[in-house]
Enzyme design. Structure first.
Site, short mmCIF file in Angstrom:
data_model
loop_
_atom_site.label_atom_id
_atom_site.label_comp_id
_atom_site.label_asym_id
_atom_site.label_seq_id
_atom_site.Cartn_x
_atom_site.Cartn_y
_atom_site.Cartn_z
N TYR A 135 -9.59 -29.81 27.49
CA TYR A 135 -10.97 -30.18 27.82
C TYR A 135 -10.98 -31.15 29.00
O TYR A 135 -11.76 -31.00 29.94
CB TYR A 135 -11.57 -30.80 26.56
N LYS A 139 -12.65 -30.71 32.67
CA LYS A 139 -13.69 -31.62 33.17
C LYS A 139 -13.27 -32.26 34.50
O LYS A 139 -14.11 -32.54 35.36
CB LYS A 139 -13.98 -32.69 32.12
N1 LIG Z 1 -21.22 -35.33 23.06
C1 LIG Z 1 -20.35 -36.02 23.77
O1 LIG Z 1 -19.77 -37.02 23.29
C2 LIG Z 1 -20.03 -35.60 25.18
C3 LIG Z 1 -19.27 -36.49 25.98
C4 LIG Z 1 -18.96 -36.12 27.29
C5 LIG Z 1 -19.39 -34.90 27.78
N2 LIG Z 1 -20.12 -34.07 26.99
C6 LIG Z 1 -20.51 -32.79 27.55
O2 LIG Z 1 -21.89 -32.55 27.38
C7 LIG Z 1 -22.10 -31.14 27.34
C8 LIG Z 1 -22.97 -30.78 26.14
O3 LIG Z 1 -22.24 -31.08 24.97
P1 LIG Z 1 -22.93 -31.47 23.59
O4 LIG Z 1 -22.42 -32.80 23.23
O5 LIG Z 1 -24.37 -31.21 23.65
O6 LIG Z 1 -22.16 -30.44 22.65
P2 LIG Z 1 -22.72 -29.24 21.75
O7 LIG Z 1 -21.53 -28.66 21.09
O8 LIG Z 1 -23.86 -29.72 20.92
O9 LIG Z 1 -23.30 -28.24 22.85
C9 LIG Z 1 -22.50 -27.36 23.61
C10 LIG Z 1 -23.20 -26.03 23.64
O10 LIG Z 1 -22.43 -25.13 24.45
C11 LIG Z 1 -22.49 -23.85 23.85
N3 LIG Z 1 -21.37 -23.02 24.27
C12 LIG Z 1 -20.09 -23.10 23.86
N4 LIG Z 1 -19.37 -22.13 24.41
C13 LIG Z 1 -20.21 -21.43 25.20
C14 LIG Z 1 -20.04 -20.29 26.04
N5 LIG Z 1 -18.85 -19.69 26.16
N6 LIG Z 1 -21.12 -19.82 26.71
C15 LIG Z 1 -22.33 -20.42 26.56
N7 LIG Z 1 -22.55 -21.49 25.78
C16 LIG Z 1 -21.49 -21.98 25.11
C17 LIG Z 1 -22.42 -24.14 22.35
O11 LIG Z 1 -22.89 -23.03 21.58
C18 LIG Z 1 -23.29 -25.39 22.24
O12 LIG Z 1 -24.65 -25.06 21.93
C19 LIG Z 1 -20.72 -30.49 27.32
O13 LIG Z 1 -20.37 -30.10 28.62
C20 LIG Z 1 -19.83 -31.62 26.87
O14 LIG Z 1 -18.51 -31.47 27.29
C21 LIG Z 1 -20.45 -34.38 25.71
#
Ligand SMILES: NC(=O)c1ccc[n+]([C@@H]2O[C@H](COP(=O)([O-])OP(=O)(O)OC[C@H]3O[C@@H](n4cnc5c(N)ncnc54)[C@H](O)[C@@H]3O)[C@@H](O)[C@H]2O)c1
Length: 242
Positions: A135, A139
């Protein structure tokens, strides 16, 4: 109403941050097309044909896309030595290749209209080690892609920026919360601002970068992390006497 009548495409729109992005862009006047592998659209960002079909449908229904937010990602905890190769590929495919495929699909009309914005949701993991090697590599790659697109397409009126969220309370934490229910409360102590983030914290930064308020900002990586990357308070408390 910074996005009145603009067409905004958001991937991973059924997730914790994605849903809030959809709501916040909609509240500011945008027509928002969300996609997600889960839920009604079923678009997998790693599937080139599905991405092309989605973008074509959005453009046909609503007009050319003004803003693309590459938000979809997956990660699972695994020890590096035992990390299955398929998991390595999947995490990189969704977060990095997916962003590449979506950007490739929206750029022709952005270039033709000489306007467009791409915001990539990266992570603090891109620039510092917090676990989840595949991951994190994805990123970090996304930051390179952000700079490439910013420099290559700036003269075509296209901006591209990234945000680097720290810990945000969303379903991506569900597996860990199931094992350690207080994990997010414990992590709060590592953050200079004393709490983990919310999807709204991330959305506020994304909407700013996507808006005309950021008209002269491109190629940047904006931490949205409560100060996590600014320094290590727990360490300095051990070395500073006064
Ligand atoms: N939550 C955190 O702590 C955090 C921290 C840093 C970065 N992020 C980033 O924020 C973004 C959103 O994450 P989140 O926390 O809302 O997580 P989340 O798991 O709630 O949402 C991610 C979404 O991506 C969808 N997804 C997964 N694989 C997919 C694919 N192949 N095609 C289309 N959709 C797909 C999932 O179904 C899910 O709805 C991500 O890029 C994540 O890496 C989150």
């Amino acid at each position: 109403m910074r996005f009145r009548d603009q067409v905004v495409a958001v991937t991973g729109a059924a997730g914790g941050i994605g849903r809030v992005l959809v709501d916040r862009f909609t509240a500011e006047g945008a027509v928002v097309a969300g996609s997600d592998i889960a839920g009604a659209s079923g678009v997998d960002v790693t599937d080139r044909a599905a991405v092309r079909e989605w973008v074509a449908q959005v453009e046909q229904r609503h007009g050319p896309i003004d803003v693309l937010v590459n938000n979809a990602a997956v990660t699972r905890d695994a020890d590096f030595v035992d990390l299955p190769e398929e998991q390595w590929h999947r995490e990189i495919d969704v977060a990095l290749t997916g962003a590449f495929l979506c950007a490739q699909a929206v750029l022709p009309s952005m270039i033709a209209r000489e306007r467009g914005v791409i915001v990539n949701i990266s992570s603090v993991n891109a620039v510092s080690y917090f676990g989840n090697e595949a991951y994190s590599a994805a990123k970090a790659g996304l930051l390179s892609l952000t700079r490439s697109l910013a420099v290559k397409y700036g003269r075509h009126g296209v901006r591209c920026n990234a945000v680097l969220p720290g810990t945000i309370r969303t379903p991506i934490w569900d597996e860990r919360v199931a094992v350690a229910p207080d994990i997010l409360d414990r992590l709060a102590d590592w953050y200079p601002l004393g709490r983990v983030g919310t999807p709204d914290d991330v959305a506020s930064a994304v909407l700013f970068l996507a808006s005309a308020d950021a008209a002269w900002i491109t190629g940047v990586a904006l931490p949205v992390d409560g100060g996590l990357l600014a320094g290590n308070r727990a360490m300095t408390e051990q070395v500073v006497i006064a």
